[in-house]
Write a protein that holds these residues in place. Structure first.
Motif, PDB file in Angstrom:
ATOM      1  N   ILE A   1       0.853  -1.182   0.000  1.00 54.39           N
ATOM      2  CA  ILE A   1       0.000   0.000   0.000  1.00 54.39           C
ATOM      3  C   ILE A   1       0.893   1.237   0.000  1.00 54.39           C
ATOM      4  O   ILE A   1       1.666   1.445   0.940  1.00 54.39           O
ATOM      5  CB  ILE A   1      -0.930   0.025   1.226  1.00 54.39           C
ATOM      6  N   ILE A   2       0.814   2.009  -1.074  1.00 56.48           N
ATOM      7  CA  ILE A   2       1.653   3.192  -1.235  1.00 56.48           C
ATOM      8  C   ILE A   2       0.781   4.435  -1.149  1.00 56.48           C
ATOM      9  O   ILE A   2      -0.148   4.607  -1.946  1.00 56.48           O
ATOM     10  CB  ILE A   2       2.380   3.189  -2.591  1.00 56.48           C
ATOM     11  N   GLY A   3       1.040   5.284  -0.190  1.00 53.62           N
ATOM     12  CA  GLY A   3       0.313   6.531  -0.050  1.00 53.62           C
ATOM     13  C   GLY A   3       1.128   7.692  -0.590  1.00 53.62           C
ATOM     14  O   GLY A   3       2.274   7.867  -0.200  1.00 53.62           O
ATOM     15  N   LEU A   4       0.572   8.455  -1.519  1.00 57.46           N
ATOM     16  CA  LEU A   4       1.248   9.638  -2.052  1.00 57.46           C
ATOM     17  C   LEU A   4       0.674  10.865  -1.368  1.00 57.46           C
ATOM     18  O   LEU A   4      -0.520  11.157  -1.495  1.00 57.46           O
ATOM     19  CB  LEU A   4       1.070   9.746  -3.567  1.00 57.46           C
ATOM     20  N   LEU A   5       1.517  11.566  -0.642  1.00 57.27           N
ATOM     21  CA  LEU A   5       1.055  12.713   0.118  1.00 57.27           C
ATOM     22  C   LEU A   5       2.050  13.861   0.055  1.00 57.27           C
ATOM     23  O   LEU A   5       3.261  13.655   0.041  1.00 57.27           O
ATOM     24  CB  LEU A   5       0.824  12.336   1.591  1.00 57.27           C
ATOM     25  N   ASN A   6       1.498  15.045   0.029  1.00 57.12           N
ATOM     26  CA  ASN A   6       2.275  16.268   0.208  1.00 57.12           C
ATOM     27  C   ASN A   6       1.275  17.367   0.486  1.00 57.12           C
ATOM     28  O   ASN A   6       0.296  17.511  -0.241  1.00 57.12           O
ATOM     29  CB  ASN A   6       3.105  16.609  -1.032  1.00 57.12           C
ATOM     30  N   GLN A   7       1.485  18.125   1.547  1.00 57.04           N
ATOM     31  CA  GLN A   7       0.491  19.121   1.924  1.00 57.04           C
ATOM     32  C   GLN A   7       0.468  20.312   0.978  1.00 57.04           C
ATOM     33  O   GLN A   7      -0.437  21.122   1.012  1.00 57.04           O
ATOM     34  CB  GLN A   7       0.743  19.593   3.359  1.00 57.04           C
ATOM     35  N   LYS A   8       1.445  20.370   0.065  1.00 57.31           N
ATOM     36  CA  LYS A   8       1.466  21.447  -0.922  1.00 57.31           C
ATOM     37  C   LYS A   8       0.806  20.945  -2.208  1.00 57.31           C
ATOM     38  O   LYS A   8       1.147  19.897  -2.722  1.00 57.31           O
ATOM     39  CB  LYS A   8       2.904  21.886  -1.217  1.00 57.31           C
ATOM     40  N   GLY A   9      -0.162  21.684  -2.707  1.00 55.02           N
ATOM     41  CA  GLY A   9      -0.827  21.302  -3.949  1.00 55.02           C
ATOM     42  C   GLY A   9       0.050  21.547  -5.160  1.00 55.02           C
ATOM     43  O   GLY A   9       1.053  22.265  -5.098  1.00 55.02           O
ATOM     44  N   GLY A  10      -0.317  20.934  -6.270  1.00 50.30           N
ATOM     45  CA  GLY A  10       0.383  21.193  -7.525  1.00 50.30           C
ATOM     46  C   GLY A  10       1.722  20.515  -7.691  1.00 50.30           C
ATOM     47  O   GLY A  10       2.536  20.931  -8.519  1.00 50.30           O
ATOM     48  N   VAL A  11       1.981  19.457  -6.914  1.00 51.70           N
ATOM     49  CA  VAL A  11       3.279  18.779  -7.008  1.00 51.70           C
ATOM     50  C   VAL A  11       3.238  17.598  -7.986  1.00 51.70           C
ATOM     51  O   VAL A  11       4.224  16.900  -8.155  1.00 51.70           O
ATOM     52  CB  VAL A  11       3.769  18.290  -5.624  1.00 51.70           C
ATOM     53  N   GLY A  12       2.076  17.379  -8.603  1.00 54.50           N
ATOM     54  CA  GLY A  12       1.970  16.263  -9.546  1.00 54.50           C
ATOM     55  C   GLY A  12       1.653  14.952  -8.875  1.00 54.50           C
ATOM     56  O   GLY A  12       1.948  13.878  -9.409  1.00 54.50           O
ATOM     57  N   LYS A  13       1.009  15.025  -7.716  1.00 51.70           N
ATOM     58  CA  LYS A  13       0.707  13.834  -6.933  1.00 51.70           C
ATOM     59  C   LYS A  13      -0.211  12.862  -7.686  1.00 51.70           C
ATOM     60  O   LYS A  13       0.074  11.671  -7.770  1.00 51.70           O
ATOM     61  CB  LYS A  13       0.074  14.285  -5.615  1.00 51.70           C
ATOM     62  N   THR A  14      -1.300  13.387  -8.249  1.00 53.08           N
ATOM     63  CA  THR A  14      -2.238  12.525  -8.962  1.00 53.08           C
ATOM     64  C   THR A  14      -1.611  11.935 -10.225  1.00 53.08           C
ATOM     65  O   THR A  14      -1.800  10.755 -10.525  1.00 53.08           O
ATOM     66  CB  THR A  14      -3.516  13.308  -9.324  1.00 53.08           C
ATOM     67  N   THR A  15      -0.867  12.747 -10.953  1.00 51.58           N
ATOM     68  CA  THR A  15      -0.195  12.258 -12.163  1.00 51.58           C
ATOM     69  C   THR A  15       0.723  11.091 -11.837  1.00 51.58           C
ATOM     70  O   THR A  15       0.742  10.071 -12.538  1.00 51.58           O
ATOM     71  CB  THR A  15       0.611  13.385 -12.832  1.00 51.58           C
ATOM     72  N   LEU A  16       1.470  11.227 -10.760  1.00 50.45           N
ATOM     73  CA  LEU A  16       2.370  10.156 -10.357  1.00 50.45           C
ATOM     74  C   LEU A  16       1.577   8.941  -9.874  1.00 50.45           C
ATOM     75  O   LEU A  16       1.929   7.790 -10.185  1.00 50.45           O
ATOM     76  CB  LEU A  16       3.317  10.652  -9.262  1.00 50.45           C
ATOM     77  N   ALA A  17       0.493   9.182  -9.155  1.00 48.06           N
ATOM     78  CA  ALA A  17      -0.315   8.083  -8.624  1.00 48.06           C
ATOM     79  C   ALA A  17      -0.897   7.231  -9.753  1.00 48.06           C
ATOM     80  O   ALA A  17      -0.801   5.998  -9.724  1.00 48.06           O
ATOM     81  CB  ALA A  17      -1.436   8.630  -7.741  1.00 48.06           C
ATOM     82  N   VAL A  18      -1.505   7.871 -10.751  1.00 45.78           N
ATOM     83  CA  VAL A  18      -2.144   7.091 -11.821  1.00 45.78           C
ATOM     84  C   VAL A  18      -1.102   6.370 -12.674  1.00 45.78           C
ATOM     85  O   VAL A  18      -1.321   5.236 -13.107  1.00 45.78           O
ATOM     86  CB  VAL A  18      -3.067   7.962 -12.702  1.00 45.78           C
ATOM     87  N   ASN A  19       0.048   7.002 -12.889  1.00 42.55           N
ATOM     88  CA  ASN A  19       1.073   6.351 -13.704  1.00 42.55           C
ATOM     89  C   ASN A  19       1.781   5.230 -12.961  1.00 42.55           C
ATOM     90  O   ASN A  19       2.146   4.218 -13.578  1.00 42.55           O
ATOM     91  CB  ASN A  19       2.062   7.394 -14.228  1.00 42.55           C
ATOM     92  N   LEU A  20       1.946   5.359 -11.661  1.00 44.64           N
ATOM     93  CA  LEU A  20       2.499   4.256 -10.876  1.00 44.64           C
ATOM     94  C   LEU A  20       1.514   3.080 -10.856  1.00 44.64           C
ATOM     95  O   LEU A  20       1.911   1.917 -10.993  1.00 44.64           O
ATOM     96  CB  LEU A  20       2.791   4.707  -9.443  1.00 44.64           C
ATOM     97  N   ALA A  21       0.238   3.407 -10.693  1.00 40.27           N
ATOM     98  CA  ALA A  21      -0.780   2.352 -10.699  1.00 40.27           C
ATOM     99  C   ALA A  21      -0.779   1.617 -12.038  1.00 40.27           C
ATOM    100  O   ALA A  21      -0.862   0.384 -12.092  1.00 40.27           O
ATOM    101  CB  ALA A  21      -2.159   2.952 -10.417  1.00 40.27           C
ATOM    102  N   ALA A  22      -0.666   2.383 -13.122  1.00 43.13           N
ATOM    103  CA  ALA A  22      -0.636   1.776 -14.454  1.00 43.13           C
ATOM    104  C   ALA A  22       0.603   0.908 -14.639  1.00 43.13           C
ATOM    105  O   ALA A  22       0.532  -0.175 -15.239  1.00 43.13           O
ATOM    106  CB  ALA A  22      -0.683   2.863 -15.520  1.00 43.13           C
ATOM    107  N   GLU A  23       1.728   1.367 -14.138  1.00 38.17           N
ATOM    108  CA  GLU A  23       2.966   0.602 -14.263  1.00 38.17           C
ATOM    109  C   GLU A  23       2.875  -0.713 -13.499  1.00 38.17           C
ATOM    110  O   GLU A  23       3.261  -1.776 -14.009  1.00 38.17           O
ATOM    111  CB  GLU A  23       4.142   1.432 -13.734  1.00 38.17           C
ATOM    112  N   LEU A  24       2.346  -0.668 -12.294  1.00 32.94           N
ATOM    113  CA  LEU A  24       2.204  -1.888 -11.496  1.00 32.94           C
ATOM    114  C   LEU A  24       1.188  -2.835 -12.132  1.00 32.94           C
ATOM    115  O   LEU A  24       1.385  -4.049 -12.157  1.00 32.94           O
ATOM    116  CB  LEU A  24       1.784  -1.525 -10.063  1.00 32.94           C
ATOM    117  N   ALA A  25       0.111  -2.270 -12.678  1.00 31.03           N
ATOM    118  CA  ALA A  25      -0.887  -3.097 -13.354  1.00 31.03           C
ATOM    119  C   ALA A  25      -0.305  -3.754 -14.595  1.00 31.03           C
ATOM    120  O   ALA A  25      -0.680  -4.874 -14.960  1.00 31.03           O
ATOM    121  CB  ALA A  25      -2.104  -2.251 -13.732  1.00 31.03           C
ATOM    122  N   GLY A  26       0.657  -3.072 -15.221  1.00 24.60           N
ATOM    123  CA  GLY A  26       1.299  -3.603 -16.417  1.00 24.60           C
ATOM    124  C   GLY A  26       2.138  -4.841 -16.152  1.00 24.60           C
ATOM    125  O   GLY A  26       2.476  -5.581 -17.078  1.00 24.60           O
TER     126      GLY A  26
END
Length: 209
Positions: free
Chosen positions: A2-27
């Motif tokens: 279980i990998i949690g991506l967190l940063n209290q500052k917005g705009g760091v690309g958290k969601t972009t990294l989350a979806v691409n990591l999920a896609a990579e692991l699913a691959g």
């Protein structure tokens, strides 16, 4: 894992990294769940923009009960990625407590480095109750061939957490893929962006066998 991506500052690309990591692991053939714990629902928006078969499951859970519900939700999955909230809240604390590994995306900016202190503090607090909790920084949206891109690792060395060797460079393909509800590995499987995401995923798996 279980990998949690967190940063209290917005705009760091958290969601972009989350979806691409999920896609990579699913691959790799793994069963992956992306848990959208951000009230803004950016990962859910990404999933809604997609046409065709999903690469992995996406579920919204912007509640401070993630650590209590993760067991039932994740029963049928090999990996869970939590796209955490952009503020230090009870929701963020719950996401941390639910995670095996907390990944903190940081842009090569002094503001991002300073802002990371709040998340580090939360992780240290959670470590009192969860002594096997791991955490690391990942440099995201790095500008290639710039001094600030190279120096951010030294700046983060002031924190008691490691920084991944792998990093993600700012590239237009990330925005192009997001607009279609796709991952960069789908648009350009052998391109530099896909290779960087794969390197991050590999390093995470090596650290959390």
């Amino acid at each position: 894992m279980i990998i949690g991506l967190l940063n209290q500052k917005g705009g760091v690309g958290k969601t972009t990294l989350a979806v691409n990591l999920a896609a990579e692991l699913a691959g790799t053939g793994a069963r992956v769940l992306l848990l959208d714990a951000d009230p803004q629902g950016s990962s859910l928006d990404w999933a809604a923009a997609r046409e065709g078969e999903p690469l992995f499951s996406v579920v919204g859970l912007p509640r401070a009960t993630i650590h209590k519900e993760i067991g039932a939700l994740g029963r049928d999955y090999d990996h869970i990625i939590i796209d955490g909230p952009p503020r230090v809240t009870d929701l963020a604390r719950s996401a941390i407590m639910a995670s095996d590994m907390v990944l903190i995306p940081v842009q090569p900016s002094p503001y991002d480095v300073w802002a990371a202190a709040e998340v580090v503090k939360l992780i240290e607090e959670a470590g009192v109750y969860k002594d096997n909790l791991k955490a690391a920084f990942v440099v995201n949206r790095k500008i290639a061939n710039t001094a600030i891109g190279r120096d951010v690792g030294e700046a983060l060395a002031g924190y008691p957490l490691p920084t991944l060797e792998a990093s993600i460079t700012q590239r237009v393909i990330f925005a192009e893929a997001a607009a279609r509800g796709q991952a960069v590995r789908e648009l350009d499987p052998r391109g530099p962006a896909a290779k960087e995401v794969a390197a991050v995923a590999t390093e995470l798996l090596e650290q959390n066998p």
